[in-house]
Design a protein around this motif. Structure first.
Motif, PDB file in Angstrom:
ATOM      1  N   ILE A  62       0.734  -1.212  -0.024  1.00  0.00           N
ATOM      2  CA  ILE A  62       0.004  -0.083   0.098  1.00  0.00           C
ATOM      3  C   ILE A  62       1.041   1.250  -0.031  1.00  0.00           C
ATOM      4  O   ILE A  62       2.054   1.310   0.606  1.00  0.00           O
ATOM      5  CB  ILE A  62      -0.977   0.003   1.280  1.00  0.00           C
ATOM      6  N   CYS A  63       0.280   2.165  -0.689  1.00  0.00           N
ATOM      7  CA  CYS A  63       1.213   3.647  -0.840  1.00  0.00           C
ATOM      8  C   CYS A  63       0.143   4.752  -0.644  1.00  0.00           C
ATOM      9  O   CYS A  63      -0.959   4.595  -1.097  1.00  0.00           O
ATOM     10  CB  CYS A  63       1.696   3.651  -2.283  1.00  0.00           C
ATOM     11  N   ALA A  92      -4.476   9.244  16.918  1.00  0.00           N
ATOM     12  CA  ALA A  92      -3.768   9.869  15.831  1.00  0.00           C
ATOM     13  C   ALA A  92      -4.584  10.939  15.301  1.00  0.00           C
ATOM     14  O   ALA A  92      -3.743  12.150  15.020  1.00  0.00           O
ATOM     15  CB  ALA A  92      -4.349   8.585  14.499  1.00  0.00           C
ATOM     16  N   ILE A  93      -5.866  11.316  15.417  1.00  0.00           N
ATOM     17  CA  ILE A  93      -6.467  12.379  15.229  1.00  0.00           C
ATOM     18  C   ILE A  93      -5.998  13.714  16.152  1.00  0.00           C
ATOM     19  O   ILE A  93      -5.703  14.853  15.594  1.00  0.00           O
ATOM     20  CB  ILE A  93      -7.901  12.500  15.344  1.00  0.00           C
ATOM     21  N   MET A  94      -5.641  13.401  17.268  1.00  0.00           N
ATOM     22  CA  MET A  94      -5.255  14.410  18.198  1.00  0.00           C
ATOM     23  C   MET A  94      -3.912  14.496  18.267  1.00  0.00           C
ATOM     24  O   MET A  94      -3.292  15.525  18.824  1.00  0.00           O
ATOM     25  CB  MET A  94      -5.734  13.902  19.666  1.00  0.00           C
ATOM     26  N   SER A  95      -3.140  13.865  17.549  1.00  0.00           N
ATOM     27  CA  SER A  95      -1.610  13.986  17.351  1.00  0.00           C
ATOM     28  C   SER A  95      -1.313  15.022  16.205  1.00  0.00           C
ATOM     29  O   SER A  95      -2.223  15.529  15.584  1.00  0.00           O
ATOM     30  CB  SER A  95      -1.066  12.619  16.874  1.00  0.00           C
ATOM     31  N   GLY A  96      -0.017  15.354  16.199  1.00  0.00           N
ATOM     32  CA  GLY A  96       0.519  16.263  14.973  1.00  0.00           C
ATOM     33  C   GLY A  96       0.465  15.352  14.084  1.00  0.00           C
ATOM     34  O   GLY A  96       0.242  14.177  13.752  1.00  0.00           O
ATOM     35  N   ARG A 102       2.180   8.219  11.732  1.00  0.00           N
ATOM     36  CA  ARG A 102       2.959   6.943  11.970  1.00  0.00           C
ATOM     37  C   ARG A 102       1.888   5.855  12.703  1.00  0.00           C
ATOM     38  O   ARG A 102       1.893   4.677  12.261  1.00  0.00           O
ATOM     39  CB  ARG A 102       3.617   7.205  13.397  1.00  0.00           C
ATOM     40  N   ALA A 103       0.702   6.611  13.247  1.00  0.00           N
ATOM     41  CA  ALA A 103      -0.500   5.468  13.479  1.00  0.00           C
ATOM     42  C   ALA A 103      -1.106   4.941  12.683  1.00  0.00           C
ATOM     43  O   ALA A 103      -1.441   3.789  12.628  1.00  0.00           O
ATOM     44  CB  ALA A 103      -1.478   6.636  14.660  1.00  0.00           C
ATOM     45  N   VAL A 104      -1.453   5.533  11.606  1.00  0.00           N
ATOM     46  CA  VAL A 104      -1.907   5.001  10.250  1.00  0.00           C
ATOM     47  C   VAL A 104      -1.257   3.988   9.639  1.00  0.00           C
ATOM     48  O   VAL A 104      -1.783   2.966   9.440  1.00  0.00           O
ATOM     49  CB  VAL A 104      -2.186   5.942   9.078  1.00  0.00           C
ATOM     50  N   ILE A 105       0.282   4.372   9.528  1.00  0.00           N
ATOM     51  CA  ILE A 105       1.036   3.289   9.022  1.00  0.00           C
ATOM     52  C   ILE A 105       1.061   2.119   9.757  1.00  0.00           C
ATOM     53  O   ILE A 105       1.064   0.971   9.465  1.00  0.00           O
ATOM     54  CB  ILE A 105       2.480   3.732   8.752  1.00  0.00           C
ATOM     55  N   GLY A 106       0.911   2.295  11.181  1.00  0.00           N
ATOM     56  CA  GLY A 106       1.046   1.163  12.237  1.00  0.00           C
ATOM     57  C   GLY A 106       0.136   0.401  11.989  1.00  0.00           C
ATOM     58  O   GLY A 106      -0.149  -0.969  12.000  1.00  0.00           O
ATOM     59  N   ILE A 107      -1.529   0.908  11.959  1.00  0.00           N
ATOM     60  CA  ILE A 107      -2.428   0.225  11.711  1.00  0.00           C
ATOM     61  C   ILE A 107      -2.490  -0.907  10.426  1.00  0.00           C
ATOM     62  O   ILE A 107      -2.806  -1.931  10.365  1.00  0.00           O
ATOM     63  CB  ILE A 107      -3.818   0.959  11.511  1.00  0.00           C
ATOM     64  N   LEU A 108      -2.015  -0.191   9.350  1.00  0.00           N
ATOM     65  CA  LEU A 108      -1.976  -0.952   8.134  1.00  0.00           C
ATOM     66  C   LEU A 108      -0.770  -2.078   8.167  1.00  0.00           C
ATOM     67  O   LEU A 108      -1.112  -3.190   7.700  1.00  0.00           O
ATOM     68  CB  LEU A 108      -1.418   0.011   7.094  1.00  0.00           C
ATOM     69  N   ASP A 110       0.250  -3.572  10.779  1.00  0.00           N
ATOM     70  CA  ASP A 110      -0.255  -4.733  11.731  1.00  0.00           C
ATOM     71  C   ASP A 110      -1.208  -5.721  11.139  1.00  0.00           C
ATOM     72  O   ASP A 110      -1.380  -6.727  11.592  1.00  0.00           O
ATOM     73  CB  ASP A 110      -1.115  -3.932  13.007  1.00  0.00           C
ATOM     74  N   ALA A 111      -1.829  -4.981   9.922  1.00  0.00           N
ATOM     75  CA  ALA A 111      -2.780  -5.726   9.222  1.00  0.00           C
ATOM     76  C   ALA A 111      -2.122  -6.630   8.201  1.00  0.00           C
ATOM     77  O   ALA A 111      -2.686  -7.391   7.409  1.00  0.00           O
ATOM     78  CB  ALA A 111      -3.799  -4.902   8.562  1.00  0.00           C
ATOM     79  N   GLY A 112      -0.796  -6.569   8.138  1.00  0.00           N
ATOM     80  CA  GLY A 112      -0.084  -7.350   7.352  1.00  0.00           C
ATOM     81  C   GLY A 112       0.245  -6.822   5.839  1.00  0.00           C
ATOM     82  O   GLY A 112       0.713  -7.442   4.993  1.00  0.00           O
ATOM     83  N   LEU A 113       0.117  -5.337   5.748  1.00  0.00           N
ATOM     84  CA  LEU A 113       0.392  -4.875   4.408  1.00  0.00           C
ATOM     85  C   LEU A 113       1.539  -3.903   4.636  1.00  0.00           C
ATOM     86  O   LEU A 113       1.976  -3.644   5.622  1.00  0.00           O
ATOM     87  CB  LEU A 113      -0.776  -3.802   4.411  1.00  0.00           C
ATOM     88  N   GLN A 114       2.383  -4.237   3.338  1.00  0.00           N
ATOM     89  CA  GLN A 114       3.501  -3.643   3.440  1.00  0.00           C
ATOM     90  C   GLN A 114       3.400  -2.005   2.929  1.00  0.00           C
ATOM     91  O   GLN A 114       2.813  -1.791   1.789  1.00  0.00           O
ATOM     92  CB  GLN A 114       4.521  -4.428   2.312  1.00  0.00           C
ATOM     93  N   MET A 115       4.090  -1.062   3.521  1.00  0.00           N
ATOM     94  CA  MET A 115       3.921   0.145   3.393  1.00  0.00           C
ATOM     95  C   MET A 115       4.842   0.400   2.293  1.00  0.00           C
ATOM     96  O   MET A 115       6.530   0.126   2.216  1.00  0.00           O
ATOM     97  CB  MET A 115       4.134   1.302   4.195  1.00  0.00           C
ATOM     98  N   ARG A 116       4.861   1.156   1.167  1.00  0.00           N
ATOM     99  CA  ARG A 116       5.569   1.642  -0.125  1.00  0.00           C
ATOM    100  C   ARG A 116       5.577   3.015  -0.152  1.00  0.00           C
ATOM    101  O   ARG A 116       4.425   3.668  -0.210  1.00  0.00           O
ATOM    102  CB  ARG A 116       5.332   1.004  -1.365  1.00  0.00           C
TER     103      ARG A 116
END
Length: 264
Positions: A62-63, A92-96, A102-108, A110-116
């Motif tokens: 996922i990108c 995440a919504i309350m963060s900078g 980082r929170a969104v990437i972590g969710i993805l 953790d679901a087994g999707l590789q970030m590109r």
């Protein structure tokens, strides 16, 4: 299989144009891409179901590309698959900006999707080292680039912007939540004789797989209107959209574009 979560702006279209195979194009409600048709549109309240759908379709990578703002959450729309993710989404919504990404990437992940990263799958977005224009930076401009790099490091500690304008070692303006174009517009009424540089780079420690700063042809026009002499970018840390047009505009308007090594 690659899925592109496309936001607004020119970046998603640039990424797709450089790929040999069209990815699955996805978008969050309220932030549809400008020039692409999304195959899937999902609300944030159903992020869990969206991830499950991606995996069912055979998506493994996922990108994230394009601008997305923090949406308001409607609790009545949260589905069962997303409910376990609510604490992370709320944080995440309350963060900078960097913390939210980082929170969104972590969710993805953790679901087994590789970030590109966008520049990983479309490497032509990153310009080469050195001066790319007819106009060349002066020694004073290069000294201002060193000063600007230090200013960005200080800004990054506060998770603020990714750009500043500097002249003679002094900050003319720094980027805030309204972005680079707004910052440059604020300089169109500057009381001095002009000069200085626009400097852009990622925040220190930023996850470079998403939200790298970018410039395009409009940035060149805005920099000239702001009375600046050139643009300095950190190598490997800033995307240049419509690169040939950017260089041509710089040459036409007498602006230099310099790609500088990343500061130690």
């Amino acid at each position: 299989m690659l899925a592109l979560i496309a936001g607004t702006g020119a970046l998603p279209t640039e990424v797709v144009a450089q790929l040999t195979e069209r990815p699955l194009i996805c978008a969050m409600e309220g932030f549809l891409p400008d020039d692409l048709t999304a195959d899937i549109v999902f609300p944030l309240e159903q992020l869990g179901s969206f991830i499950a759908d991606l995996k069912a379709r055979g998506v493994t990578q996922i990108c994230l590309a394009g601008a997305v703002q923090r949406p308001a959450i409607d609790p009545s729309r949260i589905d069962a698959a997303t409910l376990p993710l609510v604490p992370v989404i709320q944080k995440a919504i309350m963060s900078g900006d960097d913390g939210a990404l980082r929170a969104v990437i972590g969710i993805l992940e953790d679901a087994g999707l590789q970030m590109r990263a966008a520049h990983e799958i479309a490497p032509g977005l990153l310009p080469p080292l050195g001066c790319l224009t007819d106009a060349q930076p002066s020694e004073a401009d290069m000294a201002d680039a060193v000063r600007a790099s230090g200013i960005l490091r200080a800004m990054g500690a506060a998770d603020t912007g990714q750009a500043c304008a500097v002249l003679n070692g002094q900050a003319l303006a720094i980027e805030g939540i309204f972005g680079t174009a707004w910052m440059l517009k604020s300089l169109t009424q500057r009381p001095d004789a002009g000069g200085g540089i626009l400097f852009k780079g990622p925040k220190p420690g930023q996850d470079r797989r998403a939200d790298l700063p970018a410039i395009g042809p409009d940035t060149v026009t805005d920099a000239v209107a702001a009375g600046l002499s050139g643009i300095v970018l950190e190598k490997g840390g800033v995307l240049v959209l419509r690169q040939e047009q950017v260089i041509a505009e710089c040459n036409r308007l007498g602006l230099f574009l310099y790609i500088r090594e990343r500061a130690a």
